[in-house]
Design an enzyme around this catalytic site. Structure first.
Site, PDB file in Angstrom:
ATOM      1  N   SER A 204     -18.501  14.589 -31.800  1.00 32.83           N
ATOM      2  CA  SER A 204     -17.843  14.646 -30.487  1.00 32.83           C
ATOM      3  C   SER A 204     -18.853  14.870 -29.370  1.00 32.83           C
ATOM      4  O   SER A 204     -19.833  15.601 -29.523  1.00 32.83           O
ATOM      5  CB  SER A 204     -16.824  15.779 -30.492  1.00 32.83           C
ATOM      6  N   LYS A 205     -18.549  14.257 -28.253  1.00 31.15           N
ATOM      7  CA  LYS A 205     -19.383  14.413 -27.058  1.00 31.15           C
ATOM      8  C   LYS A 205     -19.496  15.861 -26.625  1.00 31.15           C
ATOM      9  O   LYS A 205     -20.442  16.253 -25.965  1.00 31.15           O
ATOM     10  CB  LYS A 205     -18.704  13.668 -25.896  1.00 31.15           C
ATOM     11  N   ARG A 206     -18.473  16.616 -26.978  1.00 32.52           N
ATOM     12  CA  ARG A 206     -18.442  18.011 -26.507  1.00 32.52           C
ATOM     13  C   ARG A 206     -19.342  18.929 -27.331  1.00 32.52           C
ATOM     14  O   ARG A 206     -19.631  20.036 -26.925  1.00 32.52           O
ATOM     15  CB  ARG A 206     -17.005  18.539 -26.532  1.00 32.52           C
TER      16      ARG A 206
END
Ligand code: GLU
Length: 495
Positions: A258-260
């Site tokens: 995930s980008k997060r």
């Protein structure tokens, strides 16, 4: 090599403020292939999303690639807003006219058509399909409009739809194998929106076609798009490139990274003190296997050994431990001078005054840490005591080393030993300590640990004799004196 064999590969990231490690892996595989074959590696920016694609974000892409040591032969980023290469512009935002021209050609050749269906009509059809539990599909209402019907619409807004041909489309993917799709699974999809924006599918194919891309190597999230792309390549009369769809990078739990998550951004690793060569080595191994169990590769070795045949089909879970291990290995491969040059900015950033030391001294300092540190950032904790006086001692270590009876006497003995040492080298100091061990019956640790605490304020660091040599006799003696005072003041009572 004949013209047909010329390798031209590309990455086409969307500059949205972030260069994902998945993008980095794709970039690396493309780059390695280009460098291996003497081909051309192209950077193209898919910056059509004007809201999200700010100019400074293009800078983020350049910075991440520069840090990784991935250079490109054609594309933007050569000087302020300059580009290099004969097939530009290399930003989709500047290619709108080309997309319009190619879309118009498709219409002329009867391979695409104007669709005047309104948003409301299309929405109603979608709702109807949902009610009937059918996948939404364009009805083909405008597929066969006559020129008179089209003329009758005047200047009503229209989208351009691709006329999906009958038949079957096959992709011989170098990683995924043959993917065969009946064309009728697709409806006539939009390639230009009513506002004039080209849809991704058209833009990417026009770009790849006109830029003479030989191999499209990208994430397997685009595999389902590839069928549409192949239909478009054929319709536009461009040679169809070879495809290789690479598995995604997964997080340690096996989900799409995930980008997060920390570390999704390539530059997080720089921030954390990792070497780009270690990340490069690690990312390549996520998608490619060398054929034996070897894991440690320099960039040059990767170029030499790389082949598309050994690209893996299964997605690699991110394993930070392995990356840390590789980082340690790559750190040890640097020369002391290289290591020095990489850590100096970090020491300066930490507010340590390195300017009083000679380059040779600093290289020596780097060398004695080289076997110990796992990331560049650790250098600060390993060496700050060289650049400033000891203000505090690690509490736990104090309890362990200096609160037992006789701790003060031991430090006084250490002082006498050091004071009596003539040639101030790590070797002599080691000899002096070993002799004392033999004579006193103490263990080496019982002498080394309290000395380390006195000289560095810590319980971990570079080898004691090596660091003592670098600190110099005078500083060492002053620090031992300070420790003796400290012990006396706190009292030598067991904790
Ligand atoms: N902008 C797309 C991506 O970053 C690239 C698609 C492609 O490589 O064709 O996923």
């Amino acid at each position: 090599m004949s013209n047909a064999d010329v390798v031209r590969v590309r990455i086409a990231p969307s500059p949205t403020g972030f260069f994902h490690i998945g993008n980095a892996k794709t970039a690396l595989i493309n780059w390695l292939y280009a460098r291996k074959t003497g081909g051309t590696f192209i950077l193209r920016l898919e910056d059509t999303d004007v809201e999200r694609s700010k100019e400074e974000y293009a800078g983020v892409v350049f910075e991440a690639l520069h840090w990784l040591g991935i250079d490109w032969d054609e594309g933007p980023g050569f000087g302020a807003r300059a580009e290099r290469g004969e097939y530009g512009p290399y930003r989709q935002s500047r290619r709108a006219e080309t997309y319009h021209r190619e879309a118009a050609r498709l219409i002329e050749e009867g391979k695409a058509y104007k669709c005047f269906c309104t948003k409301e009509e299309l929405e109603a059809a979608r709702e109807q399909a949902a009610r009937e539990k059918r996948p939404p599909r364009y009805s083909g209402k405008c597929r066969n409009l006559t020129s008179a019907e089209i003329a009758a619409r005047g200047d009503a807004p229209y989208a351009i739809r691709f006329k999906v041909p009958e038949g079957v489309t096959e992709i011989h993917d170098l990683v995924q194998g043959t993917v065969r799709t009946e064309n009728r699974e697709f409806d006539d999809f939009v390639i230009v929106k009513p506002n004039g924006d080209a849809i991704f599918h058209l833009a990417v194919v026009v770009d790849d076609g006109l830029m003479k891309i030989s191999h499209v190597i990208r994430g397997d999230d685009h595999l389902t798009n590839a069928t549409r792309h192949v239909m478009l390549f054929k319709a536009l009369g461009y040679p169809v490139p070879k495809f290789a769809h690479l598995p995604m990078v997964l997080d340690e739990h096996g989900k799409k990274y995930s980008k997060r998550l920390h570390g999704a951004n390539v530059l997080d690793w720089r921030e954390d003190g990792f070497l780009p060569e270690a990340l490069v080595n690690y990312l390549v191994l996520l998608g490619w296997t060398p054929g034996d169990n070897r894991e440690l590769f320099t960039r040059e070795e990767l170029i030499e050994l790389f082949s598309l045949e050994r690209l893996g089909q299964s997605a690699g879970k991110f394993d930070v431990k392995k990356l840390q291990w590789l980082n340690g290995q790559h750190l040890r491969r640097l020369s002391p001078e290289e290591l020095r040059d990489r850590v100096l900015p970090l020491l300066e950033k930490a507010g340590l005054n390195v300017s009083a030391k000679s380059p040779e001294w600093l290289a020596h300092m780097a060398a004695i840490c080289q076997e110990k540190i796992r990331t560049l950032n650790e250098i600060v904790d390993y060496t700050d005591f060289f650049f400033r006086d000891i203000e505090t001692y690690e509490e736990k270590a104090v309890r362990k080393q200096w609160k037992s009876p006789g701790a003060g006497d031991r430090m006084r003995r250490v002082r006498a030993l050091l004071d009596g040492t003539g040639a101030w080298t790590a070797e002599t100091l080691r000899g002096v300590y070993e002799k004392e061990v033999a004579a006193s019956g103490l263990s080496l640790g019982e002498l080394v640990h309290p000395t380390r605490l006195a000289l560095t304020g810590k319980s971990v660091g570079p080898g004691l004799f090596e660091l003592a040599e670098l600190l110099g006799k005078e500083t060492c003696l002053a620090r031992i004196d300070r420790a003796i005072q400290y012990i006396a003041k706190k009292g030598e009572v067991p904790a």
